[in-house]
Design an enzyme around this catalytic site. Sequence first.
Site, short mmCIF file in Angstrom:
data_model
loop_
_atom_site.label_atom_id
_atom_site.label_comp_id
_atom_site.label_asym_id
_atom_site.label_seq_id
_atom_site.Cartn_x
_atom_site.Cartn_y
_atom_site.Cartn_z
N GLY A 105 0.29 -1.30 -0.46
CA GLY A 105 0.30 0.17 0.13
C GLY A 105 0.81 1.19 0.08
O GLY A 105 2.27 0.92 -0.11
N ARG B 133 4.38 5.59 1.60
CA ARG B 133 5.08 6.95 1.04
C ARG B 133 4.60 7.89 0.38
O ARG B 133 4.85 9.03 -0.23
CB ARG B 133 6.35 6.11 1.13
CG ARG B 133 7.41 8.03 0.68
CD ARG B 133 8.50 6.58 0.28
NE ARG B 133 8.24 5.90 -0.71
CZ ARG B 133 9.42 5.45 -1.53
NH1 ARG B 133 10.93 5.68 -1.07
NH2 ARG B 133 8.92 4.14 -2.05
N LYS C 32 4.27 12.45 -3.83
CA LYS C 32 4.81 11.69 -3.13
C LYS C 32 6.11 11.92 -2.04
O LYS C 32 6.73 12.68 -2.08
CB LYS C 32 6.03 10.64 -4.29
CG LYS C 32 6.83 9.20 -4.11
CD LYS C 32 7.51 8.73 -4.95
CE LYS C 32 8.61 7.67 -4.15
NZ LYS C 32 8.86 7.31 -5.48
N ASP D 157 8.74 6.34 8.13
CA ASP D 157 8.41 7.59 7.97
C ASP D 157 7.16 7.96 6.85
O ASP D 157 6.84 9.26 7.10
CB ASP D 157 9.88 8.38 8.32
CG ASP D 157 10.66 8.56 7.32
OD1 ASP D 157 10.45 7.95 6.44
OD2 ASP D 157 11.53 8.98 7.41
N GLY D 158 7.52 8.00 5.79
CA GLY D 158 6.48 8.04 5.03
C GLY D 158 7.11 9.42 3.99
O GLY D 158 6.56 10.24 3.10
N ARG E 17 3.56 13.35 -8.70
CA ARG E 17 3.35 12.45 -10.37
C ARG E 17 2.18 12.42 -10.93
O ARG E 17 1.39 12.09 -10.00
CB ARG E 17 4.33 11.41 -9.99
CG ARG E 17 3.44 10.68 -8.61
CD ARG E 17 4.38 9.21 -8.41
NE ARG E 17 4.07 8.51 -7.69
CZ ARG E 17 4.71 7.89 -7.27
NH1 ARG E 17 6.39 7.06 -7.79
NH2 ARG E 17 4.80 6.45 -6.44
N ASP F 160 3.65 -5.18 -7.57
CA ASP F 160 3.27 -3.61 -6.94
C ASP F 160 3.85 -2.86 -8.16
O ASP F 160 3.67 -1.65 -7.46
CB ASP F 160 3.50 -4.00 -5.78
CG ASP F 160 4.64 -3.62 -4.94
OD1 ASP F 160 5.34 -4.69 -5.59
OD2 ASP F 160 5.16 -2.94 -4.57
N ASN F 161 4.66 -2.44 -8.81
CA ASN F 161 5.58 -1.95 -9.60
C ASN F 161 5.25 -1.81 -11.17
O ASN F 161 5.27 -1.27 -11.69
CB ASN F 161 6.34 -1.68 -9.32
CG ASN F 161 6.99 -1.12 -7.70
OD1 ASN F 161 5.74 -0.63 -6.94
ND2 ASN F 161 8.08 -1.36 -7.59
N ASP G 173 7.61 4.71 -10.43
CA ASP G 173 8.10 3.50 -8.78
C ASP G 173 9.22 3.56 -9.96
O ASP G 173 9.51 2.62 -10.98
CB ASP G 173 7.51 2.39 -8.79
CG ASP G 173 7.65 2.23 -7.75
OD1 ASP G 173 8.91 2.68 -7.45
OD2 ASP G 173 6.86 2.07 -6.76
P1 AMP Z 1 8.89 0.58 -3.41
O1 AMP Z 1 9.92 -0.47 -3.51
O2 AMP Z 1 9.38 2.50 -3.08
O3 AMP Z 1 8.15 0.53 -4.21
O4 AMP Z 1 8.51 0.27 -2.00
C1 AMP Z 1 7.58 -0.74 -1.40
C2 AMP Z 1 6.99 0.00 0.10
O5 AMP Z 1 7.26 0.13 1.08
C3 AMP Z 1 5.59 0.55 -0.43
O6 AMP Z 1 4.64 0.14 0.22
C4 AMP Z 1 6.07 1.44 -0.29
O7 AMP Z 1 4.57 2.57 0.08
C5 AMP Z 1 7.03 1.49 1.00
N1 AMP Z 1 7.58 2.33 1.97
C6 AMP Z 1 9.22 2.81 0.54
N2 AMP Z 1 9.01 3.77 1.09
C7 AMP Z 1 8.35 4.26 2.65
C8 AMP Z 1 9.18 5.82 4.10
N3 AMP Z 1 10.04 6.22 4.04
N4 AMP Z 1 8.27 5.29 4.65
C9 AMP Z 1 6.43 4.14 4.32
N5 AMP Z 1 6.44 2.93 3.67
C10 AMP Z 1 7.79 3.25 3.04
MG MG Z 2 6.47 0.69 -5.20
#
Ligand code: AMP
Ligand code: MG
Length: 437
Positions: free
Chosen positions: A44, A47, A67, A79-80, A130, A206-207, A216
């Site tokens: 989900g 971030r 983002k 930390d989002g 984005r 998921d990407n 992504d």
């Molecule tokens: P990604 O590989 O960048 O697509 O991220 C994979 C998952 O990790 C997704 O569900 C993102 O929302 C979560 N995520 C990545 N970075 C953060 C962050 N700094 N804080 C919270 N969730 C994160």
């Molecule tokens: Mg992603």
Amino acid sequence: MDMSCVDEAQLAAICAGNKVPEGAEPIALAYAGHQFGNFVPTLGDGRALLMGEMIDVHGRRRDLQWKGSGRTPFSRGGDGRSALGPVLREYLVSEAMYALGLPTSRALSATLTGEQVLREEPLPGGVLIRVAASHVRIGTFEYFAVRSDLESLRQLTAYVIHRHDPELAEEACPALKLLTMVGKRQAALVAGWMSIGFIHGVMNTDNMSISGETIDFGPCAFMDEYDPATVYSYIDRRGRYAYGNQPAVLQWNLARLAEALLPLIHDQPEEAVAMASEVLGQVPGWYREAWQGRLRGKLGLVGAEPDDHELAEALLGLMHAEQADFTNTFRALSGVAAGVAVLPPAFDSWRRDWQVRLARDQREGLPDRLRAANPAFIPRNHQVDKALEAAVREGNLAPFRRLHEVLQRPFEDQPEAAHYADPPRAEERIDHTFCGT
Ligand code: AMP
Ligand code: MG
């Protein structure tokens, strides 16, 4: 909302995610996903925040997503937030992707938050807005399928068809037709990536977008010298998402989408599997057709002959053996065709074969056609890195702006920017990219 009457301070607050635009009801999307082959039932937007939708100047509905704006119910331990580097990286590469003519999410703004985010060291924080046709992914379907939530799966399918493929609503089996459409779109997209040496880096389910856009931009990178085994992502230790594996991963991911859709394809599981398999069996053909079309274009061919693919593969084989730069070798073909450039001697025999083939094709406009199919400028990793370092370490955005400007016209010769087309010198090479979490 009408942005023309928003003053600068308000605009900054909106872009940084500190103020919700009037009328918006932000949501974080739930999804699941196969990450490096392992199923994760709850991912989900951890971030990112979907602020809302807008109809663009072409009348198309677009998602606007912030983002790095802060925590959401899906943030888990994170930390989002996002550091400025990954924000600028996505801005540069997604905009370059657009200029290169491939379907992609785009960047509307990059904003410094003024806060530090703590990674291995404190870094300036940033927020990217984005814009995408939607943010529904293969993983969105997996989220409901794994919960056996058929009603939601049905609603999601109807929603996606309404949004992206309204003509399918009347079909006998819309879910199967949706699988077909997504398969064709993603096959065309991956062939497009391959044609410009793009390595997505995290082709997790998921990407991969249902709309067929590139989404992504984490550890993505462009290949310099041609080698199918090229991997940049630091976390991709086994090369699952290497350049040359992308077509196979495309197929693997579509199989996950098919599995999620099975209950909507037919009430009888065996029937559903047979129907979905029939569609999946066509994916390699869709990919091959798209890829061979790209290669013919890159060789300047208008017509098609059975041996064209062999001719293109022979060139790729030579590039591999000679460790030749992928982008520059193809770009040089227009100069060769115009009689103003030569290829290295190792390519002599191939060049003669190519010229024999060209003699049977349409010669008019050949150099222009070659230039339009083979970019001079791609976001080379070492250039992207330099621009980001200057921005993050010195607060100097000039290199970023200049690189962005060059990448907006990738097919034009820009003599004053010629060095942006140079492959990295040994000491400039960047071998690893990071997700930037
Ligand atoms: P990604 O590989 O960048 O697509 O991220 C994979 C998952 O990790 C997704 O569900 C993102 O929302 C979560 N995520 C990545 N970075 C953060 C962050 N700094 N804080 C919270 N969730 C994160
Ligand atoms: Mg992603």
